[in-house]
Design a protein around this motif. Structure first.
Motif, PDB file in Angstrom:
ATOM      1  N   GLU A   1       0.829  -1.208   0.000  1.00  0.00           N
ATOM      2  CA  GLU A   1       0.000   0.000   0.000  1.00  0.00           C
ATOM      3  C   GLU A   1       0.862   1.257   0.000  1.00  0.00           C
ATOM      4  OE1 GLU A   1      -2.635  -0.234   3.316  1.00  0.00           O
ATOM      5  OE2 GLU A   1      -4.294  -0.930   2.058  1.00  0.00           O
ATOM      6  N   ARG A   2       1.911   1.273   0.800  1.00  0.00           N
ATOM      7  CA  ARG A   2       2.792   2.444   0.854  1.00  0.00           C
ATOM      8  C   ARG A   2       3.509   2.659  -0.475  1.00  0.00           C
ATOM      9  NH1 ARG A   2       6.270   0.939   5.379  1.00  0.00           N
ATOM     10  NH2 ARG A   2       4.753  -0.470   6.262  1.00  0.00           N
ATOM     11  N   ILE A   3       3.976   1.566  -1.074  1.00  0.00           N
ATOM     12  CA  ILE A   3       4.666   1.678  -2.370  1.00  0.00           C
ATOM     13  C   ILE A   3       3.704   2.205  -3.425  1.00  0.00           C
ATOM     14  CG2 ILE A   3       5.679   0.333  -4.245  1.00  0.00           C
ATOM     15  CD1 ILE A   3       6.975  -1.429  -2.078  1.00  0.00           C
ATOM     16  N   MET A   4       2.475   1.683  -3.437  1.00  0.00           N
ATOM     17  CA  MET A   4       1.484   2.149  -4.414  1.00  0.00           C
ATOM     18  C   MET A   4       1.139   3.620  -4.196  1.00  0.00           C
ATOM     19  SD  MET A   4      -1.015  -1.158  -4.811  1.00  0.00           S
ATOM     20  CE  MET A   4      -2.222  -0.229  -5.714  1.00  0.00           C
ATOM     21  N   ALA A   5       1.053   4.043  -2.949  1.00  0.00           N
ATOM     22  CA  ALA A   5       0.772   5.445  -2.662  1.00  0.00           C
ATOM     23  C   ALA A   5       1.890   6.338  -3.189  1.00  0.00           C
ATOM     24  CB  ALA A   5       0.585   5.649  -1.158  1.00  0.00           C
ATOM     25  N   LEU A   6       3.147   5.910  -3.007  1.00  0.00           N
ATOM     26  CA  LEU A   6       4.278   6.675  -3.536  1.00  0.00           C
ATOM     27  C   LEU A   6       4.246   6.722  -5.062  1.00  0.00           C
ATOM     28  CD1 LEU A   6       7.199   5.420  -1.270  1.00  0.00           C
ATOM     29  CD2 LEU A   6       6.213   7.719  -1.324  1.00  0.00           C
ATOM     30  N   GLN A   7       3.925   5.597  -5.686  1.00  0.00           N
ATOM     31  CA  GLN A   7       3.874   5.557  -7.152  1.00  0.00           C
ATOM     32  C   GLN A   7       2.770   6.454  -7.683  1.00  0.00           C
ATOM     33  OE1 GLN A   7       3.528   1.338  -7.811  1.00  0.00           O
ATOM     34  NE2 GLN A   7       5.739   1.067  -8.053  1.00  0.00           N
TER      35      GLN A   7
ATOM     36  N   ASP B   1       0.890  11.496 -10.207  1.00  0.00           N
ATOM     37  CA  ASP B   1       0.154  12.758 -10.104  1.00  0.00           C
ATOM     38  C   ASP B   1       1.059  13.952 -10.386  1.00  0.00           C
ATOM     39  OD1 ASP B   1      -2.322  11.671  -9.575  1.00  0.00           O
ATOM     40  OD2 ASP B   1      -2.088  11.795  -7.384  1.00  0.00           O
ATOM     41  N   ARG B   2       2.266  13.935  -9.818  1.00  0.00           N
ATOM     42  CA  ARG B   2       3.196  15.042 -10.055  1.00  0.00           C
ATOM     43  C   ARG B   2       3.585  15.129 -11.523  1.00  0.00           C
ATOM     44  NH1 ARG B   2       4.859  13.444  -4.998  1.00  0.00           N
ATOM     45  NH2 ARG B   2       6.487  12.052  -5.748  1.00  0.00           N
ATOM     46  N   ARG B   3       3.820  13.982 -12.160  1.00  0.00           N
ATOM     47  CA  ARG B   3       4.160  13.990 -13.586  1.00  0.00           C
ATOM     48  C   ARG B   3       3.010  14.517 -14.425  1.00  0.00           C
ATOM     49  NH1 ARG B   3       7.002   8.074 -14.261  1.00  0.00           N
ATOM     50  NH2 ARG B   3       8.861   8.524 -13.036  1.00  0.00           N
ATOM     51  N   LEU B   4       1.791  14.094 -14.087  1.00  0.00           N
ATOM     52  CA  LEU B   4       0.623  14.575 -14.837  1.00  0.00           C
ATOM     53  C   LEU B   4       0.432  16.083 -14.667  1.00  0.00           C
ATOM     54  CD1 LEU B   4      -1.981  11.714 -14.277  1.00  0.00           C
ATOM     55  CD2 LEU B   4      -0.819  12.326 -16.391  1.00  0.00           C
ATOM     56  N   GLU B   5       0.653  16.596 -13.466  1.00  0.00           N
ATOM     57  CA  GLU B   5       0.558  18.041 -13.251  1.00  0.00           C
ATOM     58  C   GLU B   5       1.596  18.781 -14.084  1.00  0.00           C
ATOM     59  OE1 GLU B   5       0.878  18.650  -9.064  1.00  0.00           O
ATOM     60  OE2 GLU B   5      -1.120  17.818  -8.668  1.00  0.00           O
ATOM     61  N   ARG B   6       2.805  18.238 -14.148  1.00  0.00           N
ATOM     62  CA  ARG B   6       3.858  18.864 -14.949  1.00  0.00           C
ATOM     63  C   ARG B   6       3.495  18.837 -16.435  1.00  0.00           C
ATOM     64  NH1 ARG B   6       9.554  16.877 -16.558  1.00  0.00           N
ATOM     65  NH2 ARG B   6      10.529  18.838 -17.120  1.00  0.00           N
ATOM     66  N   ILE B   7       2.973  17.704 -16.904  1.00  0.00           N
ATOM     67  CA  ILE B   7       2.570  17.600 -18.305  1.00  0.00           C
ATOM     68  C   ILE B   7       1.444  18.580 -18.607  1.00  0.00           C
ATOM     69  CG2 ILE B   7       1.427  16.061 -19.963  1.00  0.00           C
ATOM     70  CD1 ILE B   7       3.061  13.766 -18.711  1.00  0.00           C
ATOM     71  N   GLU B   8       0.485  18.703 -17.693  1.00  0.00           N
ATOM     72  CA  GLU B   8      -0.618  19.642 -17.893  1.00  0.00           C
ATOM     73  C   GLU B   8      -0.114  21.075 -17.978  1.00  0.00           C
ATOM     74  OE1 GLU B   8      -3.421  18.993 -14.771  1.00  0.00           O
ATOM     75  OE2 GLU B   8      -4.288  17.229 -15.730  1.00  0.00           O
ATOM     76  N   SER B   9       0.839  21.443 -17.136  1.00  0.00           N
ATOM     77  CA  SER B   9       1.366  22.805 -17.187  1.00  0.00           C
ATOM     78  C   SER B   9       2.126  23.049 -18.489  1.00  0.00           C
ATOM     79  CB  SER B   9       2.248  23.107 -15.977  1.00  0.00           C
ATOM     80  OG  SER B   9       3.422  22.324 -16.010  1.00  0.00           O
ATOM     81  N   LEU B  10       2.853  22.034 -18.965  1.00  0.00           N
ATOM     82  CA  LEU B  10       3.551  22.171 -20.245  1.00  0.00           C
ATOM     83  C   LEU B  10       2.558  22.319 -21.393  1.00  0.00           C
ATOM     84  CD1 LEU B  10       6.382  19.512 -19.838  1.00  0.00           C
ATOM     85  CD2 LEU B  10       6.657  21.987 -19.899  1.00  0.00           C
ATOM     86  N   ILE B  11       1.479  21.558 -21.346  1.00  0.00           N
ATOM     87  CA  ILE B  11       0.451  21.658 -22.395  1.00  0.00           C
ATOM     88  C   ILE B  11      -0.205  23.025 -22.367  1.00  0.00           C
ATOM     89  CG2 ILE B  11      -1.834  20.789 -23.066  1.00  0.00           C
ATOM     90  CD1 ILE B  11      -0.834  17.995 -22.347  1.00  0.00           C
ATOM     91  N   GLU B  12      -0.475  23.565 -21.174  1.00  0.00           N
ATOM     92  CA  GLU B  12      -1.061  24.901 -21.074  1.00  0.00           C
ATOM     93  C   GLU B  12      -0.136  25.951 -21.682  1.00  0.00           C
ATOM     94  OE1 GLU B  12      -2.039  25.569 -17.003  1.00  0.00           O
ATOM     95  OE2 GLU B  12      -3.697  24.131 -17.037  1.00  0.00           O
ATOM     96  N   GLY B  13       1.160  25.829 -21.421  1.00  0.00           N
ATOM     97  CA  GLY B  13       2.122  26.763 -22.012  1.00  0.00           C
ATOM     98  C   GLY B  13       2.144  26.663 -23.526  1.00  0.00           C
ATOM     99  N   LEU B  14       2.126  25.442 -24.046  1.00  0.00           N
ATOM    100  CA  LEU B  14       2.084  25.259 -25.501  1.00  0.00           C
ATOM    101  C   LEU B  14       0.796  25.815 -26.091  1.00  0.00           C
ATOM    102  CD1 LEU B  14       3.556  21.661 -25.864  1.00  0.00           C
ATOM    103  CD2 LEU B  14       4.590  23.795 -26.637  1.00  0.00           C
TER     104      LEU B  14
END
Length: 77
Positions: free
Chosen positions: A22-28, A33-46
């Protein structure tokens, strides 16, 4: 005899393994989530850059259209 006075509960490997999983899955999921937020911000900039390009092209086309209309318009006098 009731057993050892030092061991209160038998150690259950299955529960420990489940908690660890459970802890490993929570970390993953947190990393995903952090990667998706970064991708979303990059898409907004584009997207902003794309719209600025579109507005720039439209402005150039409209400017050329107005200049050509003014060139052929009858001059007062």
């Amino acid at each position: 005899m009731e057993g050892s006075r030092f061991v209160k509960e038998p150690f259950d490997w299955h529960d420990q393994r489940f908690d660890t999983q459970e802890r490993i899955m929570a970390l993953q999921f947190g990393q995903v989530d952090r990667r998706l937020e970064r991708i979303e911000s990059l898409i907004e900039g584009l997207e902003r850059r794309l719209w600025m390009t579109v507005y720039g092209v439209v402005a150039v086309i409209l400017t050329q259209a107005v200049q050509s209309i003014l060139q052929y318009a009858p001059k007062g006098g």
